[in-house]
Design an enzyme around this catalytic site. Structure first.
Site, PDB file in Angstrom:
ATOM      1  N   ASP A  11       0.542  -1.554   0.031  1.00 57.35           N
ATOM      2  CA  ASP A  11      -0.128   0.218  -0.050  1.00 57.35           C
ATOM      3  C   ASP A  11       0.971   1.301   0.051  1.00 57.35           C
ATOM      4  O   ASP A  11       1.092   1.508   1.095  1.00 57.35           O
ATOM      5  CB  ASP A  11      -1.220   0.503   1.218  1.00 57.35           C
ATOM      6  CG  ASP A  11      -1.935   1.237   2.245  1.00 57.35           C
ATOM      7  OD1 ASP A  11      -1.763   2.625   0.279  1.00 57.35           O
ATOM      8  OD2 ASP A  11      -2.884   1.395   2.107  1.00 57.35           O
ATOM      9  N   LYS A  73       2.505  10.989  -3.909  1.00 56.07           N
ATOM     10  CA  LYS A  73       1.849  10.815  -4.425  1.00 56.07           C
ATOM     11  C   LYS A  73       1.022  11.637  -4.957  1.00 56.07           C
ATOM     12  O   LYS A  73       0.355  11.324  -5.701  1.00 56.07           O
ATOM     13  CB  LYS A  73       0.846  10.328  -3.344  1.00 56.07           C
ATOM     14  CG  LYS A  73      -0.304   8.950  -3.859  1.00 56.07           C
ATOM     15  CD  LYS A  73      -0.530   8.039  -3.366  1.00 56.07           C
ATOM     16  CE  LYS A  73      -1.767   6.864  -3.122  1.00 56.07           C
ATOM     17  NZ  LYS A  73      -2.155   6.132  -2.278  1.00 56.07           N
ATOM     18  N   GLU A 172      -7.043   0.582  -4.571  1.00 55.39           N
ATOM     19  CA  GLU A 172      -7.264  -0.310  -3.132  1.00 55.39           C
ATOM     20  C   GLU A 172      -8.660   0.583  -2.343  1.00 55.39           C
ATOM     21  O   GLU A 172      -9.209  -0.919  -1.925  1.00 55.39           O
ATOM     22  CB  GLU A 172      -7.027   1.538  -2.375  1.00 55.39           C
ATOM     23  CG  GLU A 172      -4.938   1.581  -2.987  1.00 55.39           C
ATOM     24  CD  GLU A 172      -4.957   4.111  -2.192  1.00 55.39           C
ATOM     25  OE1 GLU A 172      -5.661   3.990  -1.810  1.00 55.39           O
ATOM     26  OE2 GLU A 172      -4.250   4.278  -2.927  1.00 55.39           O
ATOM     27  N   ASP A 194     -12.422   5.901   2.364  1.00 57.35           N
ATOM     28  CA  ASP A 194     -11.631   5.713   2.687  1.00 57.35           C
ATOM     29  C   ASP A 194     -11.480   6.823   3.504  1.00 57.35           C
ATOM     30  O   ASP A 194     -10.916   7.747   2.333  1.00 57.35           O
ATOM     31  CB  ASP A 194     -10.856   4.861   1.469  1.00 57.35           C
ATOM     32  CG  ASP A 194      -8.950   5.453   1.384  1.00 57.35           C
ATOM     33  OD1 ASP A 194      -8.326   6.053   2.885  1.00 57.35           O
ATOM     34  OD2 ASP A 194      -8.525   4.643   0.738  1.00 57.35           O
TER      35      ASP A 194
HETATM   36  P1  ADP Z   1      -2.727   7.629   3.528  1.00 59.64           P
HETATM   37  O1  ADP Z   1      -3.908   5.981   3.377  1.00 59.64           O
HETATM   38  O2  ADP Z   1      -3.218   8.713   2.866  1.00 59.64           O
HETATM   39  O3  ADP Z   1      -1.007   7.242   3.078  1.00 59.64           O
HETATM   40  P2  ADP Z   1      -3.230   6.733   6.404  1.00 59.64           P
HETATM   41  O4  ADP Z   1      -4.849   5.645   6.188  1.00 59.64           O
HETATM   42  O5  ADP Z   1      -2.291   5.600   6.645  1.00 59.64           O
HETATM   43  O6  ADP Z   1      -3.559   7.806   5.231  1.00 59.64           O
HETATM   44  O7  ADP Z   1      -4.182   7.703   6.661  1.00 59.64           O
HETATM   45  C1  ADP Z   1      -3.502   8.062   8.218  1.00 59.64           C
HETATM   46  C2  ADP Z   1      -4.600   8.993   9.021  1.00 59.64           C
HETATM   47  O8  ADP Z   1      -4.837   8.444  10.277  1.00 59.64           O
HETATM   48  C3  ADP Z   1      -3.134  10.840   9.829  1.00 59.64           C
HETATM   49  O9  ADP Z   1      -4.515  11.409   9.460  1.00 59.64           O
HETATM   50  C4  ADP Z   1      -3.541   9.922  11.237  1.00 59.64           C
HETATM   51  O10 ADP Z   1      -3.621  10.873  11.723  1.00 59.64           O
HETATM   52  C5  ADP Z   1      -4.805   9.189  11.062  1.00 59.64           C
HETATM   53  N1  ADP Z   1      -4.986   7.971  12.405  1.00 59.64           N
HETATM   54  C6  ADP Z   1      -4.158   7.117  12.838  1.00 59.64           C
HETATM   55  N2  ADP Z   1      -5.183   6.522  13.485  1.00 59.64           N
HETATM   56  C7  ADP Z   1      -5.653   7.314  14.309  1.00 59.64           C
HETATM   57  C8  ADP Z   1      -6.811   7.294  15.145  1.00 59.64           C
HETATM   58  N3  ADP Z   1      -7.045   6.374  16.124  1.00 59.64           N
HETATM   59  N4  ADP Z   1      -7.987   8.331  15.787  1.00 59.64           N
HETATM   60  C9  ADP Z   1      -7.672   9.482  14.191  1.00 59.64           C
HETATM   61  N5  ADP Z   1      -6.162   9.346  13.025  1.00 59.64           N
HETATM   62  C10 ADP Z   1      -6.272   8.280  12.967  1.00 59.64           C
HETATM   63 MG    MG Z   2      -4.436   4.927   2.522  1.00 57.99          MG
END
Ligand code: ADP
Ligand code: MG
Length: 619
Positions: A11, A73, A172, A194
């Protein structure tokens, strides 16, 4: 048989990236030595050209903004004019590269986004190689469903630059559906919501016998968890200026710290009702503040509302109504926020799938796709029935089964439990899988807490625990206290991580330990019952001790003392049971004169095995 080289599922996210592989027991994420699997998609360059990736790089973002590259990205396969709008949000220098493509100028060197993404990919690849002890040369990489050909092509190139043969680029949302095993559906419509760090997208998919079709996508590439962090940063900086003077300014180190504080507080608020923030501004100025979940929710409400509008648009583009969606999957770290879950549930009028960790589900699905490409057959045997029994931990550490092994699915089961301590306001619910009688010998699938139970005498609250395992094998466990209406729920995937061999082993073990287990379980029951009987006797004595003759009192005290001793020292349930019965008999005169409700119930001569199951005690 020769071992096939592993295909890595990746991912490659805007905020975080990670890898996963297919094992016999299902897909599994690759973790580093500290158990951390997410790699922040951030690359930092120092003046000597040394490169750091991930968490270490992220720490430099504020202090070294021109040489710390994140959100790469957004630039993949885009021209400089495509990304004009993004530029104000990217502190590093985005410049035109070959054929007008968006590139990054770091310390005077122009780098293509493919090259930069390849650095992240190589990090994931080398972590996987270290974890598996083999070279990784092939991968499946995921991209958003809305990525066009140029963006997909750039992602492929990034893989190649990292030395990976990219066997497939997978959407995704499709990967998320694969992780949940929804490819086995014959005709289903799935919404994938998402919400990541900086982007939101919703996709409507149709699946039939392993073939996925994207019906529509919608979203906002400038909406995500970063906005929620910013809301908190604004709140905090505003209050700091109010308290300590308008002229206060925030240098890079403070801004970095604020960002970390805000994100930590946000994450904490997904779990708890309040988060404490404490910022030392120097010169004896300390800002402290407890932020409540309610306050946070009010601040992010409009962002969440926006995501719902995009969902409605995606539905209308697919010519569907919310009620025509069969499953909703939550993806992205920001979907851990309770408000987000509630909002999505309300819009689609169904409980979304959350059983698989939302920031790992896409990588896990990529691994499932990798497994399919490698010709691995998944164990469908695990899916028509519950391969092992499911239940919860009850008072004293016993396994209380709600759904027996080999039950066909879908299936639902409900049981009523109560508290074991006066005034108890919360219960821990531990979801167990296995055939043994003691909780400690079963597998803990998940846990949650039901809080806010109004204080009542032990045994008075009625807590309904419902297990619902649906046609896809996803288990919803919910608990509801009837009087207050307080409810809590969690979702788990019971079949995840199980192989046929493991199931066979668990069943065999349970047969081997059957006799010992039964004794242990009965001992717990008799101890629980003894505890209640002693409690009732204490209460009765407090009310009406004077009706006993000295002789009766002496007998009762002795009987009670014996039960107490046996409860502490003895592991023969029959002996304890007899002692408890004697104490019960010795308390007879008390019950004949005066009985309160509890007393009469307890003394009605129930045998130990007739007891209502009880939930484990909490402090
Ligand atoms: P991406 O797909 O955009 O790379 P992610 O799916 O990894 O990102 O999401 C990252 C986001 O999720 C960040 O803003 C992070 O702060 C938030 N995040 C992760 N865990 C939590 C949580 N327990 N509660 C709220 N937000 C969260
Ligand atoms: Mg993602």
């Amino acid at each position: 048989m020769e071992k096939q080289p592993t295909i890595l599922g990746i991912d490659l996210g805007t905020t975080n990236s990670l890898g996963a592989i297919m094992k016999d027991a299902g897909p599994e994420v690759i973790a580093d030595a500290d158990g951390e699997s997410l790699v922040p998609s951030v690359i930092a360059f120092d003046s000597e050209g040394k490169v750091t990736v991930g968490t270490a790089a992220r720490a430099h973002a504020v202090e070294n903004p021109l040489a710390t590259v994140f959100s790469i990205k957004r630039l993949m396969g885009r021209s400089l004019s495509d990304v004009r709008e993004d530029l104000t949000h990217l502190p590093y220098a985005v410049v035109a590269g070959p054929r007008g493509s968006a590139c990054v100028n770091v310390n005077g060197q122009v780098r293509a986004p493919q090259e930069l993404s390849a650095i992240v990919l190589r990090e994931i690849q080398s972590r996987a190689a270290a974890a598996l002890g083999e070279q990784i040369t092939r991968a499946v990489i995921t991209v958003p469903a809305y990525f066009d050909d140029a963006q997909r092509h750039a992602t492929r190139e990034a893989g190649q630059l990292a030395g990976l043969e990219v066997l497939r680029i997978v959407n995704e949302p499709t990967a998320a559906a694969l992780a949940y095993g929804l490819d086995r559906q014959t005709d289903a419509t799935i919404a994938v919501y998402d919400l990541g760090g900086g982007t939101f997208d919703v996709s409507i998919l149709h699946v039939s016998e392993g073939v996925f079709q994207v019906l529509s996508t919608n979203g906002d590439t400038r909406l995500g968890g970063d906005d929620f962090d910013r809301e908190l940063i604004d709140l905090i900086t505003g209050e700091i200026r109010e308290r300590f003077g308008r002229e206060i300014t925030f240098g890079p180190a403070t801004r970095q710290a604020l960002r970390n504080f805000a994100e930590a507080a946000k994450i904490r608020l997904s779990q708890r009702e309040t988060a404490d923030v404490r910022i030392d501004l120097g010169d004896g100025r300390v800002y402290t503040r407890a932020i409540t979940r309610e306050e946070f929710e009010a601040r992010i409400q409009s962002h969440v509302d926006h995501t719902l509008e995009h969902c409605r648009r995606a539905l209308s583009d697919a010519k569907l109504t919310a009620s025509e969606i069969d499953e909703v999957i939550l993806v992205g770290g920001s979907t851990r926020i309770p408000l987000v879950r509630r909002a999505v549930e309300e819009l689609f009028q169904r409980r979304p799938y959350t059983a698989i960790d939302p920031d790992r589900v896409v990588a896990l699905g990529a691994a499932v796709q990798a497994g399919i490409l490698a010709g691995r057959k998944r164990d469908t045997l695990l899916l028509d029935v519950t391969p092992l029994s499911l239940g919860i931990e009850t008072l004293g550490g016993a396994m209380g089964k709600l759904i027996m092994r080999n039950s066909t699915i879908p299936r639902t089961a409900t049981e009523t439990f109560t508290t074991s301590v006066d005034g108890q306001t919360s219960v821990d619910i531990n979801i167990l899988q296995g055939e043994r009688e003691l909780a400690e010998d079963c597998r803990l699938l998940g846990k949650f807490q039901l809080t806010g139970i109004p204080p009542m005498p032990a045994g008075a609250p009625r807590i309904q625990v419902t297990f619902l395992i649906d046609a896809n094998g996803i288990l919803n466990v919910s608990a509801r206290e009837e009087r207050s209406g307080r409810a809590a729920a969690v979702q788990v995937t019971p079949a995840a991580g199980l192989t046929k061999e493991e199931i066979g082993r668990v069943v065999k073990e349970s047969v081997r330990h059957a006799r010992r287990d039964m004794t242990a379980h009965r001992l717990i029951d008799v101890r629980n019952e003894s505890h209640r009987v002693l409690g009732a006797i204490d209460k009765a004595l407090a009310n009406a001790a004077d009706i006993l003759t000295d002789e009766q009192r002496r007998k009762l005290d002795a009987a009670v003392e014996r039960v107490r001793t046996l409860m502490d020292t003895n592991d023969d349930p029959d002996e304890l049971y007899r002692a408890m019965r004697d104490a019960n008999d010795a308390a007879g005169p008390l019950t004949r004169y005066q009985m309160d409700e509890v007393l009469s119930k307890t003394f009605r001569g129930k045998s130990a095995k007739d007891l209502d199951p009880r939930i484990g005690t909490e402090e």
